[in-house]
Design a protein around this motif. Structure first.
Motif, PDB file in Angstrom:
ATOM      1  N   TRP A  20      -1.446  50.319  13.534  1.00 28.51           N
ATOM      2  CA  TRP A  20      -1.152  51.750  13.965  1.00 28.51           C
ATOM      3  C   TRP A  20      -0.116  52.321  13.082  1.00 28.51           C
ATOM      4  O   TRP A  20      -0.294  53.669  12.774  1.00 28.51           O
ATOM      5  CB  TRP A  20      -0.426  51.783  15.202  1.00 28.51           C
ATOM      6  CG  TRP A  20      -1.687  51.896  16.414  1.00 28.51           C
ATOM      7  CD1 TRP A  20      -1.916  50.748  16.894  1.00 28.51           C
ATOM      8  CD2 TRP A  20      -2.693  53.017  16.825  1.00 28.51           C
ATOM      9  NE1 TRP A  20      -3.304  51.152  17.853  1.00 28.51           N
ATOM     10  CE2 TRP A  20      -3.586  52.320  17.837  1.00 28.51           C
ATOM     11  CE3 TRP A  20      -2.678  54.305  16.385  1.00 28.51           C
ATOM     12  CZ2 TRP A  20      -4.602  53.276  18.292  1.00 28.51           C
ATOM     13  CZ3 TRP A  20      -3.645  55.109  16.972  1.00 28.51           C
ATOM     14  CH2 TRP A  20      -4.434  54.420  18.033  1.00 28.51           C
ATOM     15  N   ASP A  21       0.730  51.676  12.318  1.00 32.69           N
ATOM     16  CA  ASP A  21       1.545  52.152  11.464  1.00 32.69           C
ATOM     17  C   ASP A  21       1.054  52.821  10.211  1.00 32.69           C
ATOM     18  O   ASP A  21       1.255  53.915   9.697  1.00 32.69           O
ATOM     19  CB  ASP A  21       2.923  51.395  11.179  1.00 32.69           C
ATOM     20  CG  ASP A  21       3.862  50.886  12.376  1.00 32.69           C
ATOM     21  OD1 ASP A  21       3.736  51.889  13.259  1.00 32.69           O
ATOM     22  OD2 ASP A  21       4.308  49.917  12.344  1.00 32.69           O
ATOM     23  N   GLU A  22       0.278  51.995   9.658  1.00 31.70           N
ATOM     24  CA  GLU A  22      -0.310  52.312   8.570  1.00 31.70           C
ATOM     25  C   GLU A  22      -1.498  53.629   8.558  1.00 31.70           C
ATOM     26  O   GLU A  22      -1.694  54.385   7.793  1.00 31.70           O
ATOM     27  CB  GLU A  22      -1.100  50.980   7.967  1.00 31.70           C
ATOM     28  CG  GLU A  22      -1.918  51.146   6.534  1.00 31.70           C
ATOM     29  CD  GLU A  22      -0.752  51.822   5.349  1.00 31.70           C
ATOM     30  OE1 GLU A  22       0.335  51.109   5.500  1.00 31.70           O
ATOM     31  OE2 GLU A  22      -1.367  52.312   4.374  1.00 31.70           O
ATOM     32  N   ARG A  75      -1.271  55.722  11.037  1.00 31.17           N
ATOM     33  CA  ARG A  75      -0.697  57.026  11.384  1.00 31.17           C
ATOM     34  C   ARG A  75      -0.028  57.577   9.958  1.00 31.17           C
ATOM     35  O   ARG A  75      -0.146  58.696   9.744  1.00 31.17           O
ATOM     36  CB  ARG A  75       0.442  56.626  12.363  1.00 31.17           C
ATOM     37  CG  ARG A  75       1.290  58.008  12.732  1.00 31.17           C
ATOM     38  CD  ARG A  75       1.795  57.551  14.193  1.00 31.17           C
ATOM     39  NE  ARG A  75       1.227  57.520  15.143  1.00 31.17           N
ATOM     40  CZ  ARG A  75       1.201  56.233  15.779  1.00 31.17           C
ATOM     41  NH1 ARG A  75       2.128  55.349  15.608  1.00 31.17           N
ATOM     42  NH2 ARG A  75       0.384  56.150  16.869  1.00 31.17           N
ATOM     43  N   CYS A  98      -2.882  60.159  15.877  1.00 33.26           N
ATOM     44  CA  CYS A  98      -2.377  60.239  14.682  1.00 33.26           C
ATOM     45  C   CYS A  98      -1.787  61.765  14.109  1.00 33.26           C
ATOM     46  O   CYS A  98      -1.010  61.779  13.295  1.00 33.26           O
ATOM     47  CB  CYS A  98      -2.864  59.408  13.606  1.00 33.26           C
ATOM     48  SG  CYS A  98      -3.015  57.616  14.081  1.00 33.26           S
TER      49      CYS A  98
END
Ligand code: ASP
Ligand code: MG
Length: 426
Positions: free
Chosen positions: A166-168, A170, A219
């Motif tokens: 999710w971090d990448e 987003r 995102c």
């Protein structure tokens, strides 16, 4: 800022007429800063699964024949849409995609799940390339985005069932809002993603395009997602099985998750959470009757939410009944052992019932998993099973609603709560 996501599944782009209809719908929304998420055309994913199986299990000739069918199907749509004035560069780009696909089909020594994702993902790449060209031809300026550069998984993903990092994801999708040009429609593929190094494709699981739409919406902090279907919104039962179905006008996220969990196939089960987390409204709307009111799914609860019962049928269920060989109780310790095995084998229980000496549950039939389950448990437990069953669930149950459906069938398990009744039937 991109505020609205529109997801078009395979049926909504299954032939040239369907693509024209899509362009018509998109034309009506093109000034709203939209992103389109589109699936492979019609049953292309099934066709590509067969192509891959033929390449791996038989000789390349059979595989080539199956691949020719996929090429001919897309050529038919392209000819119908563009006829004589097809742009040669576009024709070449489609040919290049098919050549790349063919090359990846040769890698039959690779593990199946890996090769599956490298090849089956072309269904979406080809479909969106055709739609990109067609929308531009219709004077709907469109930007094509490669979802493999936005929906990012771990460097060692679970192929065929990938989950986003999710971090990448987003970080990458978030940039789209900074670059966004007003009035330009963005278009990307459902179902597919990529590893962070950009070297490998992944897929999110069959019917995963809904999930893609939810990932982008989350995102982008979007306002709403519309899923275009061939039915008038979300119905309270499958019209192919039940007469007198009614549309659910407006349901909360929690109800949509319950319905998907019990097997309603209209929305991919992973879709709701990313939307709920950001309060994004989901609309389910008919591409055949775009003027018909969509079903709304959001965070609000209304008094009459529970007035319409829903009926969900899941076929191909296996019911296992497990009892400890030493006559010990089916207690927490035994349950822990059994569910640890289920978790390891990815066996998902759709209905669970316990008694003093027995645990019964049903899951989507899978002979390999059944065998593994029995092997892992056989030392301490006796395991019996029944195959070819149906799981029938009624949400917002009232007395007698089950009658017509279960009539003439044998009830193996019946289980109920205040809101839900379930029957395992043979
Ligand atoms: N094309 C993929 C499938 O048929 C993904 C999707 O349609 O959602 O499963
Ligand atoms: Mg689909």
């Amino acid at each position: 800022m991109i505020q609205k996501i529109h997801k078009f599944g395979g049926a909504s782009v299954k032939d040239a007429g369907a693509v024209r209809n899509l362009a018509h719908i998109v034309g009506q929304h093109k000034d709203e800063d939209i992103l389109l998420v589109v699936s492979a055309m019609g049953k292309t994913t099934n066709m590509l699964e067969k192509v891959l199986a033929d390449f791996r299990e038989h000789d390349g000739n059979l595989g080539m024949e199956a691949l020719q069918d996929v090429i001919a199907y897309h050529d038919g749509i392209i000819n119908d849409l563009f006829g004589e004035d097809a742009n040669p560069a576009f024709g070449e780009s489609i040919a290049t995609l098919f050549i790349e696909l063919w090359e990846k089909l040769q890698q039959t020594d690779a593990p199946y799940d890996y090769q599956y994702d490298q090849t089956v993902s072309y269904g979406e790449l080809i479909s969106t390339s055709i739609i990109h060209e067609y929308l531009n031809k219709c004077d709907i300026p469109t930007r094509w985005l490669d979802a493999r550069k936005y929906v990012i998984t771990d460097i060692e993903p679970t192929f065929r069932a990938a989950n986003p990092d999710w971090d990448e994801t987003r970080l990458r999708i978030g940039k789209l809002n900074d670059e966004h040009i007003r009035g330009l429609v963005c278009l990307t593929q459902g179902f597919i993603g990529g590893t962070p190094d950009g070297k490998h494709s992944v897929t999110l699981g069959r019917e995963g395009s809904d999930f893609t739409a939810a990932i982008f919406a989350n995102c982008l902090d979007a306002e709403e997602v519309t899923i275009w279907k061939d039915v008038d919104g979300l119905l309270n039962a499958d019209p192919k099985r039940f007469a007198n179905t009614v549309q659910l006008p407006h349901i909360p996220y929690s109800e949509a998750i319950e319905l998907a969990f019990y097997g309603a196939t209209i929305i991919h089960p992973k879709t709701i959470k990313p939307l709920q987390n950001k309060g994004i409204t989901l609309k389910v709307q008919s591409f055949l009757h775009p003027d018909h009111e969509p079903t709304l799914i959001d965070g609000s609860h209304r008094k009459n939410d529970e007035s319409i019962p829903s009926y969900i049928v899941k076929d191909n269920q296996t019911l296992v009944s497990i009892s400890p060989r030493d006559y010990s109780f089916m207690d927490e310790r035994n349950l822990k052992t059994i569910f640890a095995v289920c978790a390891d084998l990815n066996v998902h229980a759709n209905m669970i019932q316990t008694s003093a000496l027995m645990l019964s549950f049903c899951f989507d039939s899978d002979k390999t998993k059944l065998k593994q389950l029995m092997t892992c448990l056989k030392e301490s437990f006796s395991v019996k099973y029944n195959e070819g069953l149906q799981l029938f669930t009624i949400r917002h149950y009232q007395d007698g609603l089950e009658h017509d459906f279960i009539q003439g069938k044998k009830v193996l398990v019946k289980q109920g709560s205040r809101s839900t009744m379930q029957y395992v039937l043979s």
